[in-house]
Write a protein that holds these residues in place. Structure first.
Motif, PDB file in Angstrom:
ATOM      1  N   VAL A  98       7.753 -10.436  -5.283  1.00  0.00           N
ATOM      2  CA  VAL A  98       6.384 -10.946  -5.121  1.00  0.00           C
ATOM      3  C   VAL A  98       5.818 -11.371  -6.474  1.00  0.00           C
ATOM      4  O   VAL A  98       5.142 -12.394  -6.569  1.00  0.00           O
ATOM      5  CB  VAL A  98       5.491  -9.884  -4.438  1.00  0.00           C
ATOM      6  N   GLU A  99       6.125 -10.644  -7.531  1.00  0.00           N
ATOM      7  CA  GLU A  99       5.591 -10.962  -8.852  1.00  0.00           C
ATOM      8  C   GLU A  99       6.193 -12.234  -9.435  1.00  0.00           C
ATOM      9  O   GLU A  99       5.646 -12.813 -10.357  1.00  0.00           O
ATOM     10  CB  GLU A  99       5.803  -9.782  -9.800  1.00  0.00           C
ATOM     11  N   LYS A 100       7.328 -12.685  -8.901  1.00  0.00           N
ATOM     12  CA  LYS A 100       7.969 -13.910  -9.387  1.00  0.00           C
ATOM     13  C   LYS A 100       7.408 -15.167  -8.721  1.00  0.00           C
ATOM     14  O   LYS A 100       7.942 -16.251  -8.918  1.00  0.00           O
ATOM     15  CB  LYS A 100       9.476 -13.866  -9.108  1.00  0.00           C
ATOM     16  N   LYS A 109       1.561 -18.280  -3.787  1.00  0.00           N
ATOM     17  CA  LYS A 109       0.693 -17.420  -4.609  1.00  0.00           C
ATOM     18  C   LYS A 109       0.115 -16.334  -3.717  1.00  0.00           C
ATOM     19  O   LYS A 109       0.284 -16.344  -2.500  1.00  0.00           O
ATOM     20  CB  LYS A 109      -0.420 -18.240  -5.259  1.00  0.00           C
ATOM     21  N   LYS A 138      -2.276  -7.532  -3.444  1.00  0.00           N
ATOM     22  CA  LYS A 138      -0.869  -7.494  -3.857  1.00  0.00           C
ATOM     23  C   LYS A 138      -0.078  -6.443  -3.081  1.00  0.00           C
ATOM     24  O   LYS A 138       1.036  -6.699  -2.635  1.00  0.00           O
ATOM     25  CB  LYS A 138      -0.803  -7.214  -5.359  1.00  0.00           C
ATOM     26  N   LYS A 144      10.736  -1.455  -5.015  1.00  0.00           N
ATOM     27  CA  LYS A 144      10.849  -2.073  -6.331  1.00  0.00           C
ATOM     28  C   LYS A 144      11.308  -3.528  -6.206  1.00  0.00           C
ATOM     29  O   LYS A 144      10.778  -4.410  -6.881  1.00  0.00           O
ATOM     30  CB  LYS A 144      11.828  -1.273  -7.183  1.00  0.00           C
ATOM     31  N   ALA A 182      -4.632 -11.211  -6.118  1.00  0.00           N
ATOM     32  CA  ALA A 182      -4.280 -10.021  -6.913  1.00  0.00           C
ATOM     33  C   ALA A 182      -4.782  -8.738  -6.246  1.00  0.00           C
ATOM     34  O   ALA A 182      -4.131  -7.693  -6.331  1.00  0.00           O
ATOM     35  CB  ALA A 182      -4.854 -10.148  -8.319  1.00  0.00           C
ATOM     36  N   LYS A 218       8.508  -5.660  -4.857  1.00  0.00           N
ATOM     37  CA  LYS A 218       7.471  -5.862  -5.882  1.00  0.00           C
ATOM     38  C   LYS A 218       7.918  -6.914  -6.892  1.00  0.00           C
ATOM     39  O   LYS A 218       7.156  -7.810  -7.252  1.00  0.00           O
ATOM     40  CB  LYS A 218       7.189  -4.530  -6.585  1.00  0.00           C
ATOM     41  N   ASP A 219       9.182  -6.838  -7.347  1.00  0.00           N
ATOM     42  CA  ASP A 219       9.708  -7.819  -8.307  1.00  0.00           C
ATOM     43  C   ASP A 219       9.728  -9.224  -7.699  1.00  0.00           C
ATOM     44  O   ASP A 219       9.409 -10.211  -8.372  1.00  0.00           O
ATOM     45  CB  ASP A 219      11.120  -7.433  -8.752  1.00  0.00           C
ATOM     46  N   ILE A 246       3.175  -7.048  -0.630  1.00  0.00           N
ATOM     47  CA  ILE A 246       4.461  -6.370  -0.874  1.00  0.00           C
ATOM     48  C   ILE A 246       4.927  -5.661   0.394  1.00  0.00           C
ATOM     49  O   ILE A 246       6.111  -5.712   0.753  1.00  0.00           O
ATOM     50  CB  ILE A 246       4.336  -5.381  -2.057  1.00  0.00           C
TER      51      ILE A 246
END
Length: 191
Positions: A158-160, A130, A136, A152, A133, A155-156, A140
Motif C-alpha cells: 500500500v505504501e508503494k 492513492k 491507511k 507487513k 492517509a 502495508k509495504d 491495508i
C-alpha cells in the motif's frame, strides 16, 4: 596349434619379391604407363545436361504449327489450352488446398480482406492510485482480504502506491475490489 606357431609358419612361407612401391597399377595388369610429358586429354562437355540425350529436330509440320500459334492474338492464344484439353480429354486440374500453410503476406492476391475483430479484454489488473492517509489502516485491511498477504507485506504494498494490487481478474471481480477500496478510502483503477 597355437597362434604363435601358426604365425611362425606364415612368416616362413616364400614370398614373391615385389619391385618398387606397391601402387594400384600393380593390381591392374592391362594398365599402360602414361607419358608424363603428354598433355591432358580434353573432353567435349555440353553446356547443359539433358538426361534424355540429343533430340531430333522438329518436323516441318510442327514448325509450321508453332509459327501459326505465334501469329495468333493474345485472346486466341488463351483459348488454345482449354480447347486442346477438351479435344484430348485431359483430366481437369484440381486446385491445391493451401489451408494450414503459411504463404506469407498476400498483397491483394486473395479476395477481399476480412476485418479482424479485436477480442474483448477478459483479464484486468487492479491498480491502487492513492489513498487517504487517515484511512491507511482500512485500506491495508482490504488489501489483505483479497490478496492473502500478511500484515507487513500488505502495508509495504500500500505504501508503494501507485501499484498493481491484483492481476488477471474478471471485470466483475475488479469492480468489486475497486468499490471496496473506495469505501475504505483508497482510489483504485482498472487497467
Amino acid at each position: 596349434m597355437r597362434f604363435t606357431t601358426l604365425s611362425r609358419l606364415i612368416c616362413r612361407l616364400p614370398r614373391p619379391h615385389t619391385r618398387g612401391p606397391l601402387q594400384s597399377r600393380a593390381f591392374q595388369p592391362d594398365v599402360v604407363a602414361r607419358d608424363p610429358k603428354a598433355n591432358p586429354i580434353k573432353y567435349k562437355i555440353p553446356q547443359f545436361y539433358d538426361p534424355y540425350g540429343p533430340r531430333p529436330p522438329p518436323s516441318e509440320k510442327i514448325v509450321q504449327l508453332a509459327d501459326r500459334i505465334g501469329a495468333l492474338s493474345e485472346e486466341e492464344r488463351n483459348q488454345i489450352m482449354p480447347t486442346l484439353a477438351e479435344r484430348l480429354k485431359l483430366p481437369k486440374l484440381q486446385p491445391i488446398s493451401t489451408e494450414g500453410m503459411d504463404l506469407g503476406p498476400q498483397d491483394g492476391a486473395a479476395g477481399p480482406k476480412v476485418e479482424e475483430k479485436k477480442a474483448e479484454k477478459t483479464a484486468f489488473d487492479v491498480k491502487l492510485e492513492k489513498f487517504d492517509a487517515a484511512a491507511k489502516i482500512k485500506v491495508i485491511k482490504e488489501v489483505r482480504a483479497f490478496t492473502n498477504l500478511g500484515l507487513k507485506e500488505a502495508k509495504d504494498l500500500v505504501e508503494k502506491a501507485p501499484v498493481i494490487l491484483k492481476q488477471g481478474v474478471t471485470k466483475e471481480e475488479a469492480n468489486g475490489i475497486i468499490e471496496k477500496l473506495k469505501a475504505a478510502g483508497g482510489v483504485a483503477v482498472m487497467e
